[in-house]
Scaffold this motif. Structure first.
Motif, PDB file in Angstrom:
ATOM      1  N   LEU A 167       0.824  -1.204   0.000  1.00 16.09           N
ATOM      2  CA  LEU A 167       0.000   0.000   0.000  1.00 16.09           C
ATOM      3  C   LEU A 167       0.857   1.252   0.000  1.00 16.09           C
ATOM      4  N   PRO A 168       0.502   2.235  -0.824  1.00 15.78           N
ATOM      5  CA  PRO A 168       1.212   3.511  -0.782  1.00 15.78           C
ATOM      6  C   PRO A 168       0.855   4.271   0.486  1.00 15.78           C
ATOM      7  N   PRO A 169       1.646   5.241   0.899  1.00 16.05           N
ATOM      8  CA  PRO A 169       1.472   5.880   2.203  1.00 16.05           C
ATOM      9  C   PRO A 169       0.177   6.652   2.366  1.00 16.05           C
ATOM     10  N   ALA A 170      -0.420   7.161   1.283  1.00 16.02           N
ATOM     11  CA  ALA A 170      -1.618   7.989   1.420  1.00 16.02           C
ATOM     12  C   ALA A 170      -2.863   7.164   1.663  1.00 16.02           C
ATOM     13  N   GLN A 171      -2.781   5.838   1.460  1.00 14.12           N
ATOM     14  CA  GLN A 171      -3.973   5.012   1.554  1.00 14.12           C
ATOM     15  C   GLN A 171      -4.119   4.395   2.931  1.00 14.12           C
ATOM     16  N   ASN A 172      -5.356   4.338   3.402  1.00  9.98           N
ATOM     17  CA  ASN A 172      -5.670   3.632   4.640  1.00  9.98           C
ATOM     18  C   ASN A 172      -7.022   2.961   4.474  1.00  9.98           C
ATOM     19  N   PRO A 173      -7.391   2.022   5.342  1.00  2.00           N
ATOM     20  CA  PRO A 173      -8.603   1.242   5.126  1.00  2.00           C
ATOM     21  C   PRO A 173      -9.883   2.052   5.033  1.00  2.00           C
ATOM     22  N   ALA A 174      -9.936   3.202   5.722  1.00  3.05           N
ATOM     23  CA  ALA A 174     -11.173   3.976   5.730  1.00  3.05           C
ATOM     24  C   ALA A 174     -11.303   4.873   4.502  1.00  3.05           C
ATOM     25  N   GLN A 175     -10.262   4.975   3.694  1.00  3.11           N
ATOM     26  CA  GLN A 175     -10.247   5.883   2.567  1.00  3.11           C
ATOM     27  C   GLN A 175     -11.017   5.302   1.396  1.00  3.11           C
TER      28      GLN A 175
END
Length: 477
Positions: free
Chosen positions: A290-298
């Motif tokens: 996963l790239p740094p800007a992505q998270n599960p809630a995005q």
């Protein structure tokens, strides 16, 4: 296909046909050679046909058949290149997908387990599965609160199919053995059978995932999706995108492969120390980069930062259906024996192996020969960084698998205690994935941080209780 093929007679017939198919292709190959085709070309053709039939059958049947195929897929890097080529594509297919169940079957499971009004839980639900695996398939959906989620639905009859397949496969394990040299198939099948009840219990899986998600919630390197909802045979978790590790293996940059390998090693060794649980299904289909800007809630539709610095990529971890419960973390014996082996203390290593029953009382071995057997395998722990390659793991597999080799003879006299079986398989599987990645990893750094007993100072602090304190009891993990 209208449903999971679950009639015992049908599944047994398909699996039983595999050895006959192997024999038939060997006869066909002999005929081709008599007809003037080169032995090398015929061998490749036979291997390709064998791989196609074997993994097509395992994938179509799902259940225990596909579970075995996925377990074997991580050892592909140990195959000699002339064999690995034909098998690689067929093995990789099992890491990511299998023929899906039709929508009406999935809807039936959701209605039975979540209620006839199951659609009210979702703003959107995609009928085409995003992934189909050994005992269930995953659908992308939007939960009622707007979160993008993964809906994992267990196949009807999955438990029966798992047990039936693994029982049948164990009957001709010796015929499957040559497909993956150096891997003993029968104990692997037994261990998979022992885990069936846990694999099918989505409540246990949800619990394990919640514990991991809570512990790694603020971790800068590892992402665990939160559990959103759980019912019998249905598990809903936050959705994560990212690059599948199988894709990183094939086309990732060197920086991405190194980063993925480092984080995989970190997760393997830090997980038990931080959660008391070992993620025990480390095949590439269960990981994302996963790239740094992505998270599960995005929002999953947001473009990924493909040009992100390699060092800031994170590892997304999926599927907690199989875990090993290690309340005290990994057994200190592992760290102690590794440290003493790197120090060349053959006598103490041998003593530890005897204490833990890796060497049975009835067996008498030369400590120096045992150390010589172990040292090539633990090479990655002896240097600051190590590049895992297919060539290196092939050398290890060949050394242990060759009946003429002293290593093979010694290895046959060693024992694997039951409490270490799953740890051993997870470690071997992870090394297999690292070699598929061709990753350069600072393995020693992770061991020093997370493996009890690996650092001499830490080991000495725990070995000598203060005067007047009880020494405690040995805990069997």
């Amino acid at each position: 296909m209208s449903d999971l093929p679950r009639k015992a007679v049908t599944r047994t017939a398909k699996l039983a046909a595999l050895p006959l198919g192997f024999a038939g292709r060997a006869t066909w190959g002999l005929g081709k050679r008599i007809g003037g085709k080169s032995a090398e070309l015929v061998a490749r053709e036979v291997q390709q046909r064998t791989a196609d039939q074997l993994f097509k059958t395992l994938g179509e049947l799902k259940g225990g058949a596909m579970k075995l195929g996925q377990a074997l897929s991580v050892f592909e890097s140990a195959l000699p290149e002339e064999i690995a080529g034909p098998y690689r594509a067929a093995l990789t297919k099992l890491q990511e997908a299998a023929p899906p169940l039709p929508a009406r079957t999935v809807h039936g499971v959701l209605a039975e387990r979540m209620g006839q009004d199951w659609r009210e839980y979702f703003l959107e639900f995609e009928d085409t599965p995003a992934a189909a695996a050994s005992i269930g398939q995953v659908h992308r959906a939007v939960w009622q609160d707007g979160r993008v989620v993964a809906v994992k639905v267990q196949y009807p009859g999955a438990g029966e199919a798992l047990l039936s397949d693994l029982a049948q496969l164990s009957r001709f394990a010796r015929l499957l053995g040559p497909l993956v040299p150096g891997v003993d198939i029968k104990p692997l099948i037994k261990e998979l059978r022992d885990r069936v009840s846990e694999e099918l219990d989505y409540e246990l899986e949800a619990q394990a995932q919640r514990e991991h998600a809570a512990e790694f919630a603020d971790d800068p390197d590892v992402v665990i999706p939160q559990v959103v909802h759980q019912a019998d045979q249905v598990l809903v978790t936050e959705w994560i995108d990212g690059i599948p590790l199988s894709q990183v293996i094939v086309e990732g940059t060197a920086e991405q492969r190194d980063r993925a390998g480092q984080l995989l090693a970190r997760f393997l060794f830090s997980g038990p120390a931080r959660t008391g649980l070992l993620h025990a299904d480390p095949h590439p289909g269960n990981f994302r980069l996963l790239p740094p800007a992505q998270n599960p809630a995005q929002d999953a539709e947001q473009p990924e930062e493909e040009d992100a610095p390699a060092g800031s990529w994170r590892l997304g971890v999926l599927d907690f259906g199989t875990v090993d419960r290690l309340p005290g973390g990994l057994p200190p014996t592992i760290g102690d024996s590794l440290r003493m082996a790197t120090e060349g203390d053959a006598a103490r290593v041998y003593e530890l192996l005897r204490e833990e029953n890796f060497v049975k009382e009835s067996i008498d071995l030369d400590p120096d020969e045992v150390l010589d057997y172990l040292l090539p395998m633990i090479e990655p722990t002896q240097v600051e960084e190590f590049t895992f390659t297919r060539g290196w793991i092939r050398d290890q597999a060949a050394r242990v698998a060759d009946p003429r080799s002293p290593a093979h003879q010694l290895g046959r006299q060693l024992n694997l205690p039951p409490s270490y079986v799953l740890i051993h398989r997870v470690t071997l599987s992870t090394i297999g994935v690292l070699c598929q990645l061709g990753a350069t990893v600072r393995m020693r750094e992770e061991l020093e941080e997370w493996l009890p007993g690996f650092l001499a100072e830490a080991a000495e602090a725990t070995e000598a209780p203060e005067e007047g304190e009880p020494e405690g009891e040995t805990v069997q993990v």
